[in-house]
Scaffold this active site. Structure first.
Site, mmCIF file in Angstrom:
data_model
loop_
_atom_site.group_PDB
_atom_site.id
_atom_site.type_symbol
_atom_site.label_atom_id
_atom_site.label_comp_id
_atom_site.label_asym_id
_atom_site.label_seq_id
_atom_site.Cartn_x
_atom_site.Cartn_y
_atom_site.Cartn_z
ATOM 1 N N GLY A 197 53.905 -18.412 -98.802
ATOM 2 C CA GLY A 197 55.053 -18.686 -97.945
ATOM 3 C C GLY A 197 54.717 -19.497 -96.709
ATOM 4 O O GLY A 197 55.609 -20.019 -96.049
ATOM 5 N N ARG A 198 53.436 -19.592 -96.383
ATOM 6 C CA ARG A 198 53.026 -20.391 -95.216
ATOM 7 C C ARG A 198 51.697 -21.096 -95.483
ATOM 8 O O ARG A 198 51.064 -21.583 -94.561
ATOM 9 C CB ARG A 198 52.916 -19.513 -93.972
ATOM 10 C CG ARG A 198 51.901 -18.412 -94.105
ATOM 11 C CD ARG A 198 51.747 -17.586 -92.853
ATOM 12 N NE ARG A 198 50.832 -16.480 -93.117
ATOM 13 C CZ ARG A 198 51.191 -15.330 -93.659
ATOM 14 N NH1 ARG A 198 52.455 -15.133 -94.001
ATOM 15 N NH2 ARG A 198 50.311 -14.374 -93.876
ATOM 16 N N ASP A 252 59.094 -19.109 -91.219
ATOM 17 C CA ASP A 252 58.993 -20.488 -90.725
ATOM 18 C C ASP A 252 57.786 -21.232 -91.284
ATOM 19 O O ASP A 252 57.586 -22.408 -90.998
ATOM 20 C CB ASP A 252 58.969 -20.511 -89.191
ATOM 21 C CG ASP A 252 57.778 -19.751 -88.590
ATOM 22 O OD1 ASP A 252 56.886 -19.322 -89.362
ATOM 23 O OD2 ASP A 252 57.745 -19.592 -87.355
ATOM 24 N N ARG A 305 41.114 -22.227 -95.090
ATOM 25 C CA ARG A 305 40.397 -21.187 -95.831
ATOM 26 C C ARG A 305 39.763 -21.790 -97.080
ATOM 27 O O ARG A 305 40.371 -22.593 -97.775
ATOM 28 C CB ARG A 305 41.362 -20.062 -96.228
ATOM 29 C CG ARG A 305 40.698 -18.998 -97.082
ATOM 30 C CD ARG A 305 41.502 -17.709 -97.089
ATOM 31 N NE ARG A 305 42.757 -17.804 -97.803
ATOM 32 C CZ ARG A 305 43.705 -16.865 -97.750
ATOM 33 N NH1 ARG A 305 43.539 -15.790 -96.994
ATOM 34 N NH2 ARG A 305 44.824 -17.007 -98.433
ATOM 35 N N ASP A 327 48.703 -8.327 -104.340
ATOM 36 C CA ASP A 327 48.647 -9.764 -104.042
ATOM 37 C C ASP A 327 47.485 -10.104 -103.122
ATOM 38 O O ASP A 327 47.204 -11.283 -102.884
ATOM 39 C CB ASP A 327 49.974 -10.249 -103.435
ATOM 40 C CG ASP A 327 50.387 -9.453 -102.214
ATOM 41 O OD1 ASP A 327 50.681 -8.258 -102.381
ATOM 42 O OD2 ASP A 327 50.419 -10.006 -101.100
ATOM 43 N N ASN A 328 46.793 -9.078 -102.618
ATOM 44 C CA ASN A 328 45.592 -9.300 -101.799
ATOM 45 C C ASN A 328 44.332 -8.829 -102.517
ATOM 46 O O ASN A 328 43.320 -8.548 -101.872
ATOM 47 C CB ASN A 328 45.715 -8.565 -100.459
ATOM 48 C CG ASN A 328 46.802 -9.144 -99.580
ATOM 49 O OD1 ASN A 328 47.124 -10.322 -99.693
ATOM 50 N ND2 ASN A 328 47.388 -8.330 -98.729
#
EC number: 2.7.7.-
Length: 492
Positions: free
Chosen positions: A93-94, A126, A177, A253-254
């Site tokens: 999402g970001r 955002d 990353r 998801d992690n």
């Protein structure tokens, strides 16, 4: 470095060659006034990643304003169980995956920008990141690498020159990353939850080919793949436990297929020893407490097993039986690794009598709420005759003296010299960790005063976590009561 050299970077974007249902192609959203803060030149050298010469060029590159030639930016889709509740679509999402950079030896690195703007998976967000979480991930992921823990890495940090709005206006930043991949258990869950087992098979084949190509020769590659992911996660969680690391948000998801630690949102390191320690402000019921991390990892792996059932065997009963057997194997494998890791912390071989010694020590530490990191680090000094720094950490000093006598008896039984035991201890008990209050101090200085010196100093100290660094002794110390961090926040 001139533009021509930068333009021929060796990207080979294999994920972008998968079907479009796996991602959205999207470029990073440019930022107004990018400013480079940190570049990990050592990591860039290992990767053979060519860096531009000027700060302005570095800022343009690592902000996403000018993605390198050869990159094919995309946002990955995935689902996930978040605190036990299934969310059928999450995704980047970001974050934007620039692509896969390949070194001359053929090693493949995902390069991802976090805080790079909105994607179709932003869910009203955002797409940006405040500076604080970027600093935390840079400091902690690099410290984890130096501590010997499999992890994603930090390549760069850029201030965006823009504000992001959370509870208040905060400076924005972009984090670069590096990972061996960003495939998560949640990526498999996305397709399995839609009964898209063609997608699950494509993803499994891709993951095997990318991470564990030797498994293609196995009699049942998908069962072998599940077993391998269970194994790498068992090793990873055992290493977390050795250093008192609490991830804080162990959602599916992690949880990576590669066995790397990923997503450092509300992570923290234990101060006073308590197996029920929780830091994350959103973990109201202690689901991801320190002592629960192994069982949560196994729960997550059971989720992966469920996704792979149709690939493991066409008969559902046989598939379930085989998958259950594999996932049940996580427990014994974790315990073997954990026991070995903890034995190394007291300088002994992983033999049965040591189990009681370890249990006794942890119990004494728990009773005194003794600092986890410092207690183990000071054991070596106590063994060599300087007991004072260790004893100061405990309320009931007679108990720790008695324990040291038992330890010495076991050392003699194992025929280990004191000096050798201490060498083992010092290799496995860090003097320096990213203590929560030090990380918060670094973040505050940067966010409030645009002062990055505390961040840079902390990174420098954590470059050698197992070495004595007398000039930085204060960074070894637990927080004062007024400095103590009780809650951590995801913040992004």
């Amino acid at each position: 470095m001139d533009a021509e050299i930068i333009s021929v970077m060796p990207f080979d974007n294999s994920y972008a060659r998968l079907d479009k249902k796996f991602y959205q192609r999207i470029n990073p959203t440019p930022v107004k006034h990018p400013r480079i803060i940190l570049v990990n030149r050592e990591l860039a050298g290992e990767m053979e990643f060519p860096l531009p010469e000027t700060d302005a060029e570095l800022a343009e590159l690592f902000s996403g304003n000018k993605p390198p030639q050869g990159s094919e930016p995309l946002a990955q889709v995935y689902a996930g169980h978040q605190f036990g509740n299934f969310v059928p679509q999450l995704g980047d999402g970001r974050a934007v995956l620039l692509g896969e950079f390949v070194s001359s030896s053929g090693k493949r690195y995902d390069i991802q920008l976090k805080g790079a703007g909105q994607t179709m998976y932003s869910r009203n967000g955002d797409g940006r990141s405040p500076l604080g979480p970027v600093i935390r991930e840079y400091i902690v992921s690099e410290a984890m690498f130096r501590l010997g823990i499999p992890t994603t890495r930090a390549l760069a940090m850029v201030c965006s020159g823009e504000e992001v709005f959370r509870e208040q206006a905060l400076p924005g930043a972009v984090f670069t990353r590096v990972a061996s991949s960003h495939i998560r258990i949640g990526t498999f869950e996305y397709f399995a939850s839609r009964n898209d087992y063609e997608g699950v098979k494509t993803l499994a084949d891709y993951a095997i080919d990318r991470h564990y190509p030797h498994l293609k020769e196995a009699g049942n590659p998908y069962a072998a793949f599940l077993g391998k992911v269970c194994s790498v996660q068992a090793r990873l969680i055992a290493k977390w436990m050795r250093i008192g690391f609490i991830h804080g948000v162990m959602n599916t998801d992690n949880t990576t297929i590669s066995g790397e630690t990923i997503d450092y949102g509300p992570c923290a390191f234990m101060d006073g020893y308590d197996p029920a320690t929780v830091f994350s402000s959103i973990d109201h019921y202690g689901r991801y407490a320190y002592a629960r991390q192994p069982s949560i990892a196994q729960w997550n792996l059971a989720g992966l097993a469920g996704c792979l059932l149709p690939l493991i065997h066409k008969d559902t009963g046989q598939a379930k039986s085989r998958a259950e057997e594999i996932v049940q194997g996580f427990g014994p494998e974790f315990r073997t690794h954990y026991f070995a890791e903890m034995c190394s912390k007291i300088g002994l071989k992983p033999e049965e009598p040591v189990q009681e010694l370890l249990n006794d020590l942890l119990q004494i530490m728990h009773e005194s709420k003794a600092d986890f990191t410092l207690s183990f680090r000071m054991l070596g000094k106590a063994v060599l005759g300087n007991e004072t720094p260790l004893l100061k950490l405990f309320n009931e000093r007679d108990k720790i003296r008695e324990w040291l006598e038992k330890w010495d008896e076991e050392r003699e039984r194992q025929n280990i010299k004191k000096e050798d035991a201490v060498r083992t201890m010092d290799r496995n008990n860090p003097a320096f960790i990213p203590r929560n209050h030090r990380v918060e101090q670094a973040i505050s200085a940067a966010v409030e005063n645009d002062d990055f010196e505390p961040t840079k100093k902390l990174i420098k100290i954590l470059h050698h976590p197992y070495d004595d660094q007398p000039e930085y002794d204060e960074y070894m110390q637990p927080p004062e009561p007024t400095e103590r961090v009780y809650q951590t926040f995801c913040g992004t």
